[in-house]
Design a protein around this motif. Structure first.
Motif, PDB file in Angstrom:
ATOM      1  N   GLY A   1      72.109  43.565  79.383  1.00  0.00           N
ATOM      2  CA  GLY A   1      73.139  44.596  79.325  1.00  0.00           C
ATOM      3  C   GLY A   1      74.391  44.209  80.096  1.00  0.00           C
ATOM      4  O   GLY A   1      74.350  43.400  81.021  1.00  0.00           O
ATOM      5  N   VAL A   2      75.510  44.799  79.677  1.00  0.00           N
ATOM      6  CA  VAL A   2      76.804  44.581  80.320  1.00  0.00           C
ATOM      7  C   VAL A   2      77.359  45.949  80.694  1.00  0.00           C
ATOM      8  O   VAL A   2      77.386  46.864  79.869  1.00  0.00           O
ATOM      9  CB  VAL A   2      77.797  43.873  79.359  1.00  0.00           C
ATOM     10  N   HIS A   3      77.778  46.093  81.937  1.00  0.00           N
ATOM     11  CA  HIS A   3      78.412  47.354  82.337  1.00  0.00           C
ATOM     12  C   HIS A   3      79.439  47.082  83.435  1.00  0.00           C
ATOM     13  O   HIS A   3      79.533  45.969  83.965  1.00  0.00           O
ATOM     14  CB  HIS A   3      77.367  48.394  82.772  1.00  0.00           C
TER      15      HIS A   3
ATOM     16  N   ASN B   1      75.583  39.214  74.218  1.00  0.00           N
ATOM     17  CA  ASN B   1      74.796  38.301  73.387  1.00  0.00           C
ATOM     18  C   ASN B   1      74.362  37.035  74.129  1.00  0.00           C
ATOM     19  O   ASN B   1      73.697  36.187  73.550  1.00  0.00           O
ATOM     20  CB  ASN B   1      75.584  37.912  72.134  1.00  0.00           C
ATOM     21  N   LEU B   2      74.736  36.928  75.387  1.00  0.00           N
ATOM     22  CA  LEU B   2      74.386  35.761  76.188  1.00  0.00           C
ATOM     23  C   LEU B   2      72.879  35.732  76.444  1.00  0.00           C
ATOM     24  O   LEU B   2      72.272  36.758  76.774  1.00  0.00           O
ATOM     25  CB  LEU B   2      75.146  35.811  77.513  1.00  0.00           C
TER      26      LEU B   2
ATOM     27  N   GLN C   1      85.619  42.165  72.697  1.00  0.00           N
ATOM     28  CA  GLN C   1      85.045  40.875  72.313  1.00  0.00           C
ATOM     29  C   GLN C   1      84.340  40.214  73.495  1.00  0.00           C
ATOM     30  O   GLN C   1      83.270  39.636  73.349  1.00  0.00           O
ATOM     31  CB  GLN C   1      86.137  39.954  71.758  1.00  0.00           C
ATOM     32  N   ILE C   2      84.943  40.308  74.680  1.00  0.00           N
ATOM     33  CA  ILE C   2      84.306  39.761  75.884  1.00  0.00           C
ATOM     34  C   ILE C   2      82.987  40.485  76.141  1.00  0.00           C
ATOM     35  O   ILE C   2      81.960  39.855  76.429  1.00  0.00           O
ATOM     36  CB  ILE C   2      85.248  39.866  77.105  1.00  0.00           C
ATOM     37  N   THR C   3      82.993  41.810  76.019  1.00  0.00           N
ATOM     38  CA  THR C   3      81.770  42.599  76.218  1.00  0.00           C
ATOM     39  C   THR C   3      80.677  42.167  75.241  1.00  0.00           C
ATOM     40  O   THR C   3      79.531  41.940  75.647  1.00  0.00           O
ATOM     41  CB  THR C   3      82.065  44.108  76.039  1.00  0.00           C
ATOM     42  N   ASN C   4      81.037  42.029  73.977  1.00  0.00           N
ATOM     43  CA  ASN C   4      80.055  41.626  72.964  1.00  0.00           C
ATOM     44  C   ASN C   4      79.501  40.229  73.234  1.00  0.00           C
ATOM     45  O   ASN C   4      78.295  40.000  73.124  1.00  0.00           O
ATOM     46  CB  ASN C   4      80.666  41.683  71.560  1.00  0.00           C
TER      47      ASN C   4
END
Length: 190
Positions: free
Chosen positions: A100-102, A94-95, A87-90
């Motif tokens: 991208g998040v990695h 979406n910010l 949920q934190i990744t999603n």
């Protein structure tokens, strides 16, 4: 809220272990008393003593499994069960301004001290919004769980990207060769 419930469940592991130890001693004592009463009234049932001891030892072992599981989770720096990593990744993905998040890592230092570290790739046209993106990312993270330390690193979408303006003021805030990071811990905020 969810955070308060998680905080209530996280009693100090040493206190929990001491309580289980005392409870185990009580149960073992009851086992000895039950075994001795059986043998006193039925002397031919001498096997009752080791059977009672074995049964009560199994009960004590079962009660310690959760403590062992929690202790191993901390020792192995596992992701805390009450933190929803996906949920934190999603939410970070979406910010606004994030492409991208990695390298999202969440682990426990102790039962009540969690740490998070994440890299966020910033969209090419969002160079001037680094501070805002950092602030919004921190808000998203702190809304999910309580963290002892938060490390957020913003970076261009690719290592060869050269999209940031090179005016002296903007270069200090955003550069393809210099990543922008945010770190916070409870000690720094006190």
């Amino acid at each position: 809220t969810k955070r308060r419930k998680a905080k209530k469940r996280k009693v100090n592991i040493n206190v929990r272990a001491a309580f289980i130890h005392v409870l185990g001693d009580l149960v073992q004592s009851l086992g000895v008393v039950v075994g001795s009463l059986i043998i006193k009234f039925k002397p031919e049932w001498k096997l009752a003593d080791p059977i009672c001891t074995f049964v009560f030892a199994i009960l004590v072992l079962i009660t310690t499994i959760n403590i062992l599981k929690d202790a191993l989770g901390v020792l192995m720096e596992g992701t805390p069960e009450d933190v929803e990593k996906e949920q934190i990744t999603n939410d970070l993905a979406n910010l606004s301004g994030v492409s991208g998040v990695h390298s999202l890592h969440i682990w426990s230092l102790t039962m009540d001290r969690n740490v998070i570290s994440v890299h966020l790739s910033v969209e090419e046209d969002q160079c001037g919004r680094y501070s805002e993106i950092l602030r919004n990312a921190k808000t998203i993270i702190t809304n999910h769980a309580e963290f002892h330390r938060i490390t957020i690193q913003l970076e261009p979408p690719s290592s060869d990207s050269n999209f940031c303006p090179k005016t002296p003021k903007q270069q200090s805030a955003c550069s393809s060769s210099k990543l922008v990071s945010y770190q916070n811990s409870e000690e720094q905020s006190k």
